[in-house]
Design a protein around this motif. Structure first.
Motif, PDB file in Angstrom:
ATOM      1  N   VAL A   9       3.184  -5.442   1.163  1.00 59.06           N
ATOM      2  CA  VAL A   9       3.986  -5.639  -0.050  1.00 59.06           C
ATOM      3  C   VAL A   9       3.445  -4.741  -1.165  1.00 59.06           C
ATOM      4  CG1 VAL A   9       4.536  -7.304  -1.874  1.00 59.06           C
ATOM      5  CG2 VAL A   9       4.769  -7.941   0.526  1.00 59.06           C
ATOM      6  N   HIS A  10       2.119  -4.688  -1.293  1.00 58.44           N
ATOM      7  CA  HIS A  10       1.505  -3.831  -2.310  1.00 58.44           C
ATOM      8  C   HIS A  10       1.906  -2.373  -2.095  1.00 58.44           C
ATOM      9  CE1 HIS A  10      -1.523  -1.548  -4.473  1.00 58.44           C
ATOM     10  NE2 HIS A  10      -1.835  -0.999  -3.319  1.00 58.44           N
ATOM     11  N   CYS A  11       1.798  -1.910  -0.850  1.00 58.94           N
ATOM     12  CA  CYS A  11       2.085  -0.500  -0.571  1.00 58.94           C
ATOM     13  C   CYS A  11       3.568  -0.165  -0.704  1.00 58.94           C
ATOM     14  CB  CYS A  11       1.576  -0.128   0.817  1.00 58.94           C
ATOM     15  SG  CYS A  11      -0.218  -0.126   0.913  1.00 58.94           S
ATOM     16  N   LEU A  12       4.433  -1.121  -0.419  1.00 60.80           N
ATOM     17  CA  LEU A  12       5.862  -0.881  -0.604  1.00 60.80           C
ATOM     18  C   LEU A  12       6.232  -0.900  -2.086  1.00 60.80           C
ATOM     19  CD1 LEU A  12       7.316  -2.997   2.329  1.00 60.80           C
ATOM     20  CD2 LEU A  12       7.199  -0.513   2.174  1.00 60.80           C
ATOM     21  N   ALA A  13       5.543  -1.735  -2.857  1.00 67.37           N
ATOM     22  CA  ALA A  13       5.835  -1.832  -4.290  1.00 67.37           C
ATOM     23  C   ALA A  13       5.204  -0.685  -5.074  1.00 67.37           C
ATOM     24  CB  ALA A  13       5.338  -3.163  -4.838  1.00 67.37           C
ATOM     25  N   LEU A  14       4.128  -0.105  -4.539  1.00 66.26           N
ATOM     26  CA  LEU A  14       3.416   0.941  -5.269  1.00 66.26           C
ATOM     27  C   LEU A  14       4.305   2.122  -5.659  1.00 66.26           C
ATOM     28  CD1 LEU A  14       0.684   1.718  -6.437  1.00 66.26           C
ATOM     29  CD2 LEU A  14       0.157   2.808  -4.256  1.00 66.26           C
ATOM     30  N   ALA A  68      -4.584   8.296   7.752  1.00 70.18           N
ATOM     31  CA  ALA A  68      -4.078   9.535   7.136  1.00 70.18           C
ATOM     32  C   ALA A  68      -3.549   9.258   5.734  1.00 70.18           C
ATOM     33  CB  ALA A  68      -2.981  10.148   8.012  1.00 70.18           C
ATOM     34  N   GLY A  69      -2.823   8.168   5.575  1.00 74.25           N
ATOM     35  CA  GLY A  69      -2.296   7.801   4.264  1.00 74.25           C
ATOM     36  C   GLY A  69      -3.403   7.489   3.273  1.00 74.25           C
ATOM     37  N   LEU A  70      -4.404   6.723   3.704  1.00 80.73           N
ATOM     38  CA  LEU A  70      -5.529   6.408   2.823  1.00 80.73           C
ATOM     39  C   LEU A  70      -6.309   7.665   2.453  1.00 80.73           C
ATOM     40  CD1 LEU A  70      -6.790   3.110   4.488  1.00 80.73           C
ATOM     41  CD2 LEU A  70      -5.646   3.346   2.272  1.00 80.73           C
ATOM     42  N   SER A  71      -6.429   8.583   3.395  1.00 81.61           N
ATOM     43  CA  SER A  71      -7.104   9.851   3.105  1.00 81.61           C
ATOM     44  C   SER A  71      -6.352  10.637   2.034  1.00 81.61           C
ATOM     45  CB  SER A  71      -7.221  10.698   4.379  1.00 81.61           C
ATOM     46  OG  SER A  71      -8.026  10.039   5.327  1.00 81.61           O
ATOM     47  N   LEU A  72      -5.032  10.683   2.152  1.00 78.93           N
ATOM     48  CA  LEU A  72      -4.238  11.375   1.134  1.00 78.93           C
ATOM     49  C   LEU A  72      -4.372  10.692  -0.231  1.00 78.93           C
ATOM     50  CD1 LEU A  72      -0.970  12.284   3.071  1.00 78.93           C
ATOM     51  CD2 LEU A  72      -2.768  13.833   2.307  1.00 78.93           C
ATOM     52  N   LEU A  73      -4.390   9.363  -0.232  1.00 79.18           N
ATOM     53  CA  LEU A  73      -4.563   8.647  -1.494  1.00 79.18           C
ATOM     54  C   LEU A  73      -5.920   8.967  -2.122  1.00 79.18           C
ATOM     55  CD1 LEU A  73      -3.060   5.160  -0.581  1.00 79.18           C
ATOM     56  CD2 LEU A  73      -2.135   6.811  -2.207  1.00 79.18           C
ATOM     57  N   GLY A  93       0.825   9.677   0.606  1.00 80.23           N
ATOM     58  CA  GLY A  93      -0.189   8.773   1.147  1.00 80.23           C
ATOM     59  C   GLY A  93       0.252   7.326   1.085  1.00 80.23           C
ATOM     60  N   GLY A  94       0.838   6.925  -0.037  1.00 78.13           N
ATOM     61  CA  GLY A  94       1.330   5.554  -0.173  1.00 78.13           C
ATOM     62  C   GLY A  94       2.422   5.233   0.825  1.00 78.13           C
ATOM     63  N   ILE A  95       3.310   6.173   1.051  1.00 74.88           N
ATOM     64  CA  ILE A  95       4.397   5.976   2.024  1.00 74.88           C
ATOM     65  C   ILE A  95       3.829   5.849   3.435  1.00 74.88           C
ATOM     66  CG2 ILE A  95       6.369   7.107   3.133  1.00 74.88           C
ATOM     67  CD1 ILE A  95       7.088   8.171   0.292  1.00 74.88           C
ATOM     68  N   LEU A  96       2.844   6.697   3.774  1.00 72.14           N
ATOM     69  CA  LEU A  96       2.238   6.619   5.108  1.00 72.14           C
ATOM     70  C   LEU A  96       1.538   5.276   5.327  1.00 72.14           C
ATOM     71  CD1 LEU A  96       0.746  10.193   5.656  1.00 72.14           C
ATOM     72  CD2 LEU A  96       2.830   9.220   6.626  1.00 72.14           C
ATOM     73  N   VAL A  97       0.827   4.807   4.308  1.00 70.49           N
ATOM     74  CA  VAL A  97       0.155   3.510   4.427  1.00 70.49           C
ATOM     75  C   VAL A  97       1.197   2.392   4.569  1.00 70.49           C
ATOM     76  CG1 VAL A  97      -1.328   1.835   3.241  1.00 70.49           C
ATOM     77  CG2 VAL A  97      -1.942   4.257   3.243  1.00 70.49           C
ATOM     78  N   ALA A  98       2.260   2.459   3.805  1.00 69.72           N
ATOM     79  CA  ALA A  98       3.318   1.440   3.907  1.00 69.72           C
ATOM     80  C   ALA A  98       3.948   1.455   5.298  1.00 69.72           C
ATOM     81  CB  ALA A  98       4.382   1.675   2.836  1.00 69.72           C
ATOM     82  N   LEU A  99       4.207   2.636   5.835  1.00 73.79           N
ATOM     83  CA  LEU A  99       4.775   2.738   7.186  1.00 73.79           C
ATOM     84  C   LEU A  99       3.799   2.203   8.230  1.00 73.79           C
ATOM     85  CD1 LEU A  99       6.480   6.260   7.012  1.00 73.79           C
ATOM     86  CD2 LEU A  99       7.615   4.027   7.130  1.00 73.79           C
ATOM     87  N   ALA A 100       2.508   2.477   8.040  1.00 69.40           N
ATOM     88  CA  ALA A 100       1.494   1.978   8.973  1.00 69.40           C
ATOM     89  C   ALA A 100       1.454   0.453   8.954  1.00 69.40           C
ATOM     90  CB  ALA A 100       0.127   2.552   8.625  1.00 69.40           C
ATOM     91  N   HIS A 101       1.525  -0.134   7.767  1.00 66.98           N
ATOM     92  CA  HIS A 101       1.521  -1.588   7.673  1.00 66.98           C
ATOM     93  C   HIS A 101       2.787  -2.183   8.287  1.00 66.98           C
ATOM     94  CE1 HIS A 101      -2.173  -2.270   5.641  1.00 66.98           C
ATOM     95  NE2 HIS A 101      -1.860  -1.497   4.622  1.00 66.98           N
ATOM     96  N   ALA A 102       3.930  -1.564   8.056  1.00 67.25           N
ATOM     97  CA  ALA A 102       5.177  -2.055   8.649  1.00 67.25           C
ATOM     98  C   ALA A 102       5.110  -1.981  10.174  1.00 67.25           C
ATOM     99  CB  ALA A 102       6.361  -1.255   8.112  1.00 67.25           C
TER     100      ALA A 102
END
Length: 114
Positions: A9-14, A68-73, A93-102
């Motif tokens: 939720v955090h990563c999608l809202a970010l 990869a997303g966290l690295s970009l962040l 990076g935020g989008i990659l982390v959100a996709l990883a969580h999904a």
């Protein structure tokens, strides 16, 4: 599972919050260090959630995507100066982390099981 859901939720809202920051900056003063402090909290939480998912469903790709997303962040927060490139790296990076969580959530619930 609650940690993974909260982080998702955090990563999608970010991205939505980041889009609202320029308008909010006229009202609220947000220090430049804010992104770094939030990232120092988000990295361990995301790592715990993604590693927990890996342990449960054994798929490696969501963990790699999240890393990869966290690295970009982290690159956006600590290695780049503010500007267009920093924003692009951070949003990607935020989008990659959100996709990883999904993906992690779907795999944990058996939706993506082979």
């Amino acid at each position: 599972m609650a940690g993974s859901a909260a982080c998702m939720v955090h990563c999608l809202a970010l991205p939505l919050l980041l889009a609202a920051v320029p308008a909010a900056a006229a009202i609220i003063v947000i220090p430049e260090s804010f992104h770094r402090w939030v990232l120092l909290l988000a990295v361990p939480l995301a790592a715990i959630a993604l590693l927990g998912g890996r342990a449960r469903h054994a798929a490696l790709w969501p963990l790699c995507l999240g890393a990869a997303g966290l690295s970009l962040l982290m690159i956006g927060a600590f290695a780049l100066s503010e500007g267009g490139i920093e924003r692009a790296v951070t949003v990607t990076g935020g989008i990659l982390v959100a996709l990883a969580h999904a993906a992690n959530l779907r795999l944990r619930h058996g939706c993506g099981a082979p």
